[in-house]
Design a protein around this motif. Structure first.
Motif, PDB file in Angstrom:
ATOM      1  N   LEU A 185     101.066  17.653 -46.815  1.00  0.00           N
ATOM      2  CA  LEU A 185     100.545  18.989 -47.109  1.00  0.00           C
ATOM      3  C   LEU A 185     101.360  19.668 -48.204  1.00  0.00           C
ATOM      4  O   LEU A 185     100.810  20.279 -49.129  1.00  0.00           O
ATOM      5  N   MET A 186     102.685  19.557 -48.125  1.00  0.00           N
ATOM      6  CA  MET A 186     103.535  20.188 -49.138  1.00  0.00           C
ATOM      7  C   MET A 186     103.402  19.471 -50.487  1.00  0.00           C
ATOM      8  O   MET A 186     103.461  20.104 -51.541  1.00  0.00           O
ATOM      9  N   TRP A 187     103.235  18.142 -50.436  1.00  0.00           N
ATOM     10  CA  TRP A 187     103.028  17.419 -51.693  1.00  0.00           C
ATOM     11  C   TRP A 187     101.774  17.896 -52.403  1.00  0.00           C
ATOM     12  O   TRP A 187     101.747  18.009 -53.634  1.00  0.00           O
ATOM     13  N   LEU A 216      80.590  26.152 -46.888  1.00  0.00           N
ATOM     14  CA  LEU A 216      80.391  24.741 -47.171  1.00  0.00           C
ATOM     15  C   LEU A 216      81.699  23.978 -46.916  1.00  0.00           C
ATOM     16  O   LEU A 216      82.776  24.466 -47.261  1.00  0.00           O
ATOM     17  N   VAL A 217      81.587  22.802 -46.316  1.00  0.00           N
ATOM     18  CA  VAL A 217      82.759  21.963 -46.043  1.00  0.00           C
ATOM     19  C   VAL A 217      82.455  20.542 -46.498  1.00  0.00           C
ATOM     20  O   VAL A 217      81.369  20.019 -46.246  1.00  0.00           O
ATOM     21  N   ASP A 218      83.452  19.910 -47.163  1.00  0.00           N
ATOM     22  CA  ASP A 218      83.248  18.551 -47.661  1.00  0.00           C
ATOM     23  C   ASP A 218      84.548  17.759 -47.596  1.00  0.00           C
ATOM     24  O   ASP A 218      85.624  18.320 -47.357  1.00  0.00           O
ATOM     25  N   GLN A 219      84.450  16.467 -47.799  1.00  0.00           N
ATOM     26  CA  GLN A 219      85.622  15.590 -47.785  1.00  0.00           C
ATOM     27  C   GLN A 219      86.540  15.907 -48.962  1.00  0.00           C
ATOM     28  O   GLN A 219      86.104  16.354 -50.019  1.00  0.00           O
ATOM     29  N   SER A 220      87.819  15.661 -48.781  1.00  0.00           N
ATOM     30  CA  SER A 220      88.820  15.910 -49.811  1.00  0.00           C
ATOM     31  C   SER A 220      90.112  15.241 -49.365  1.00  0.00           C
ATOM     32  O   SER A 220      90.134  14.525 -48.373  1.00  0.00           O
ATOM     33  N   GLY A 221      91.191  15.460 -50.096  1.00  0.00           N
ATOM     34  CA  GLY A 221      92.502  15.069 -49.607  1.00  0.00           C
ATOM     35  C   GLY A 221      93.228  13.977 -50.334  1.00  0.00           C
ATOM     36  O   GLY A 221      94.339  13.607 -49.943  1.00  0.00           O
ATOM     37  N   LEU A 222      92.657  13.415 -51.416  1.00  0.00           N
ATOM     38  CA  LEU A 222      93.332  12.340 -52.136  1.00  0.00           C
ATOM     39  C   LEU A 222      94.137  12.903 -53.306  1.00  0.00           C
ATOM     40  O   LEU A 222      93.663  13.768 -54.046  1.00  0.00           O
ATOM     41  N   PRO A 232      94.073  20.125 -49.193  1.00  0.00           N
ATOM     42  CA  PRO A 232      94.291  18.818 -48.582  1.00  0.00           C
ATOM     43  C   PRO A 232      93.399  18.633 -47.355  1.00  0.00           C
ATOM     44  O   PRO A 232      92.939  19.604 -46.753  1.00  0.00           O
ATOM     45  N   LEU A 233      93.133  17.393 -46.985  1.00  0.00           N
ATOM     46  CA  LEU A 233      92.347  16.988 -45.809  1.00  0.00           C
ATOM     47  C   LEU A 233      90.848  17.225 -45.969  1.00  0.00           C
ATOM     48  O   LEU A 233      90.045  16.341 -45.718  1.00  0.00           O
ATOM     49  N   PHE A 234      90.459  18.421 -46.358  1.00  0.00           N
ATOM     50  CA  PHE A 234      89.042  18.733 -46.563  1.00  0.00           C
ATOM     51  C   PHE A 234      88.953  19.920 -47.507  1.00  0.00           C
ATOM     52  O   PHE A 234      89.960  20.593 -47.781  1.00  0.00           O
ATOM     53  N   ASN A 235      87.766  20.174 -47.974  1.00  0.00           N
ATOM     54  CA  ASN A 235      87.547  21.281 -48.898  1.00  0.00           C
ATOM     55  C   ASN A 235      86.574  22.275 -48.276  1.00  0.00           C
ATOM     56  O   ASN A 235      85.600  21.879 -47.640  1.00  0.00           O
ATOM     57  N   MET A 236      86.865  23.561 -48.423  1.00  0.00           N
ATOM     58  CA  MET A 236      85.982  24.609 -47.906  1.00  0.00           C
ATOM     59  C   MET A 236      85.772  25.654 -48.997  1.00  0.00           C
ATOM     60  O   MET A 236      86.711  26.064 -49.665  1.00  0.00           O
ATOM     61  N   TRP A 237      84.518  26.083 -49.157  1.00  0.00           N
ATOM     62  CA  TRP A 237      84.213  27.134 -50.121  1.00  0.00           C
ATOM     63  C   TRP A 237      82.889  27.776 -49.753  1.00  0.00           C
ATOM     64  O   TRP A 237      82.196  27.341 -48.826  1.00  0.00           O
TER      65      TRP A 237
END
Length: 776
Positions: free
Chosen positions: A403-405, A255-261, A236-241
């Motif tokens: 976050l829990m959802w 790497l960090v990018d937008q995420s969270g939907l 959630p909120l953002f993606n990291m890998w």
């Protein structure tokens, strides 16, 4: 008949000239001196016919009829014998079992009543669409789907073989996972919601359900909550890998990018009413139902809390950068240190976050560690949203619920039937799918996701028998691509030479990675993944952590060459720009895409275009930004870049004019795939032309009535035969980088002068517009 003229192909039919049986020849009324015509008059006033008795007349008529019948029969036998002689010689038609089978398939798939110059998709696929309704449990059905079902059956047969001779632990884990998914002992049903409740309790609890533990608002902390959720590989909120560094392909980087939907795309949220919009109201119902299944006591209160979560996700959707605005890789790339991230996006302690994540692989980072951030604008805007939410108790409650959802949504499909039924209901709203897919098919696909290379090992040994001829075809398509480059007058010589170098450097990966046939290496890949026959939920939960660790441990290592991103049974293919690799799994190297016994026209039209498509991705609007080593850097002349962009604008405009159910295709979003489709078709066609020039013309397929150059385009079109629901169509348009199947055919062929020539489509007809968009 070989090479039927194109009038027939354009919807017209040949009209045979029929002569009446009683046609007469006039010579001015004077009969010939001698004739046996019954109307000749003799002296005495009576004709010869009038002098005959009734019996004699009947016998004469009978003899005449018999003679005519014998002549007709003899003619028919003569024609048939001639045809049989031709077939025996093999000079006119290919009568091998494969040719007869594929000819029959082509004919039944077509709609000959359609005009190929008006709508080639209908002409090529109308018969298939009419005879293939979308099956239960699917929102989309096409040639890819049919082949995948065939692959599923192969995998089912090999995975169900109970044998102590199973060669590897990895393959046994795949078998055990499949058993856990099938759940014949009803273990999943007996456990109900408990496995997920235990996970939520470990994450600090979900305020909606007391059964998930007691959530303590006063002690709650965003930093800790985000770290815990991301540690189970939910983002959630953002993606990291960890992945390849675009500007240094020999190294991996954070790497960090937008995420969270929670929904597939931002468009599902924007300017919509939660209670009135079909998708959002369905989403709300799904969220509320899962909340109740997990122990919430008041449905109305749960619904109100979930409305606030959707409103929070809507705020994230509003700052999410659309896909069409993220196609320039140079503009997306922002390398910075962790300390710089802290200054720009201070809603988290980033050093603490990264070290928490990397602790699972025993790596400690410093604030000087470099990170590539793909969406800094998104993170800056996210800071304001989070600051506002954290400022009140109600906002904190919503953040925790959000976050829990994200965890509940990710893990609920692995729970008991009520959870799966709730998901099914929501999926119907999203995609229009009705009914259920057979359980074994679902479980085979699921096993492929979790242990795809172990399952792929069994699939390959059972069904794949080499790809040497496919490898040769790739070389032929590459050669055709390179031969065409001098014809592109918009490209300068320096850039052209660099493009040839890049094409020469492309790495081909075909069939499957060799290591999966090595027991030791295959077992090592899955050594740390624990699988239990009676723990379907926990198998998946452990797999999330397994995948996270496998990814993060790459940070201090160089990228693996020839690492596969698709499993062997997959019916697909791909190109990796940072490695300059094209990959064709065994799953797609089968009919109707490829069969070494099929006519080459069909192989080049189907699989050859797939190969050309992936090759062209290295030169589309994104792939062209990477050099032959996979590094993101400027290697084109500026003048060529400008001319390239002018040509892509033509294609953006072209595809944006296409509509599906009244909704316009997104030409910018689908640009890369459209470039690849067009370039792939062109390269494959000229590769086939080169093959014919060396090997000679192929003999015709029986009964089809198409030349092999026409069959090339038919082979291309028929792999896209498909049907889909309106909901699935909408989902594709808003979220998929590919154009709908219909326009992958129509758009690509209408840009091909070779297609127009072979099907004799008049200039200005829908399939042969005056203005064509050509990039490669």
């Amino acid at each position: 008949m070989f090479g039927i003229p194109m009038r027939q192909m354009s919807g017209q039919r040949y009209k045979r000239t029929n002569f009446d049986d009683d046609d007469t020849i006039s010579n001015g009324g004077t009969p010939p001196a001698v004739d046996f015509h019954p109307g000749i008059v003799f002296k005495g006033g009576l004709t010869l016919w009038q002098r005959k008795t009734t019996l004699e007349k009947a016998l004469i008529i009978l003899l005449i009829l018999l003679a005519i019948s014998l002549i007709v029969i003899a003619a028919i036998l003569a024609v048939r014998e001639s045809q049989l002689q031709d077939l025996r010689k093999g000079t006119d038609y290919c009568m091998t079992p494969e040719c007869v089978t594929v000819a029959s398939s082509i004919i039944t798939t077509m709609d000959r009543s359609a005009d190929p110059c008006k709508d080639f998709f209908q002409y090529a696929c109308g018969g298939w669409i009419k005879s293939h309704p979308i099956p239960s449990g699917h929102s989309r059905w096409g040639t890819f789907s049919v082949l995948w079902q065939e692959n599923q059956l192969v995998m089912k047969n090999v995975i169900e073989k109970v044998s102590v001779k199973t060669r590897s632990n990895a393959e046994r884990k795949a078998q055990d996972y499949f058993v856990s998914c099938m759940d014949k002992n009803k273990t999943v049903e007996a456990l109900g919601a408990q496995p997920l409740l235990d996970i939520l309790r470990g994450l600090g609890g979900w305020g909606i359900s007391n059964k998930s533990g007691t959530w303590q608002q006063n002690a709650w902390n965003l930093q800790t909550a985000v770290e815990k959720v991301h540690m189970i590989d939910v983002s959630p909120l953002f993606n990291m890998w960890v992945g390849g560094n675009d500007r240094n392909s020999s190294s991996n980087i954070l790497l960090v990018d937008q995420s969270g939907l929670g929904l597939p795309e931002r468009d599902y949220y924007l300017n919509k009413s939660i209670t009135e919009d079909k998708v959002l109201s369905g989403y709300l119902e799904y969220m509320t139902t899962l909340g109740m299944l997990l122990g919430a006591e008041d449905r109305n209160a749960t619904r109100d809390d979930m409305i606030k979560v959707i409103e929070f996700e809507t705020k994230i959707a509003e700052i999410t950068i659309p896909a069409k605005d993220r196609r320039d890789e140079e503009k997306n790339y922002h390398k910075m240190r962790i300390v710089d991230m802290q200054k720009q996006f201070p809603f988290l302690n980033w050093l603490q976050y990264f070290n928490s994540m990397m602790s699972v692989v025993n790596i400690t980072l410093k604030s000087s560690e470099e990170v590539v951030v793909y969406a800094p604008k998104f993170l800056k805007n996210l800071k304001a949203i989070l600051s506002n939410a954290k400022s009140s108790d109600d906002g904190k409650n919503t953040l925790n619920n959000y976050l829990m959802w994200s965890v509940v949504k990710s893990l609920a499909p692995y729970l008991s039937k009520p959870f799966r039924e709730a998901k099914k209901t929501f999926t119907q709203v999203m995609t229009g799918v009705t009914g259920n897919e057979e359980m074994w098919r679902y479980c085979i696909t699921d096993t492929d996701v979790v242990l795809g290379f172990a399952l792929g090992s069994m699939f390959v040994k059972e069904a794949f028998h080499g790809a040497s001829k496919a490898e040769k075809m790739i070389d032929e398509v590459k050669m055709a691509f390179k031969k065409n480059l001098p014809n592109l007058h918009w490209m300068d010589d320096e850039t052209r030479r660099a493009a040839i170098d890049k094409a020469n450097a492309v790495v081909d990966m075909i069939g499957f990675p060799e290591y999966i046939l090595n027991v030791t290496r295959l077992d090592k890949q899955y050594q740390r993944l624990q699988i239990n026959k009676s723990e379907y939920f926990m198998n998946n939960f452990r797999n999330l952590r397994f995948a996270l660790v496998k990814n993060l441990e790459k940070l201090r290592k160089p990228p693996k060459k020839n690492a596969w991103g698709m499993t062997p049974p997959t019916v697909n293919a791909y190109y990796t720009p940072t490695k300059n690799e094209i990959v064709f799994p065994a799953g797609i190297l089968q009919a109707p895409f490829y069969d070494q016994n099929f006519p080459k026209s069909l192989n080049f039209g189907a699989m050859g275009v797939v190969m050309g498509h992936e090759l062209t991705h290295g030169f589309d609007d994104q792939g062209r930004e990477y050099d032959k080593f996979g590094n993101l850097r400027p290697w084109w002349n500026n003048q060529s870049i400008e001319k390239f962009k002018q040509r892509t604008q033509c294609m953006i405009k072209q595809y944006s004019q296409y509509k599906l159910n009244g909704e316009a295709v997104r030409g910018e979003q689908t640009l890369g795939e459209n470039i690849a489709d067009n370039g792939g078709l062109k390269s494959a066609y000229y590769a086939y032309e080169d093959w014919v020039s060396k090997k000679g013309e192929e003999v015709a397929l029986p009964a089809v009535g198409l030349s092999h150059r026409q069959l090339f385009f038919m082979g291309f079109a028929q792999v896209w035969c498909s049907s889909s629901t309106k909901e699935a169509d909408h989902l594709q348009i808003v979220s998929d980088p590919h154009s709908p199947a219909k326009y992958r055919v129509i758009g690509t062929l209408s840009n091909s002068k070779e297609f127009a020539r072979e099907y004799k489509c008049p200039v200005g007809s829908p399939m042969n517009p005056k203005e064509k968009c050509v990039v490669w």
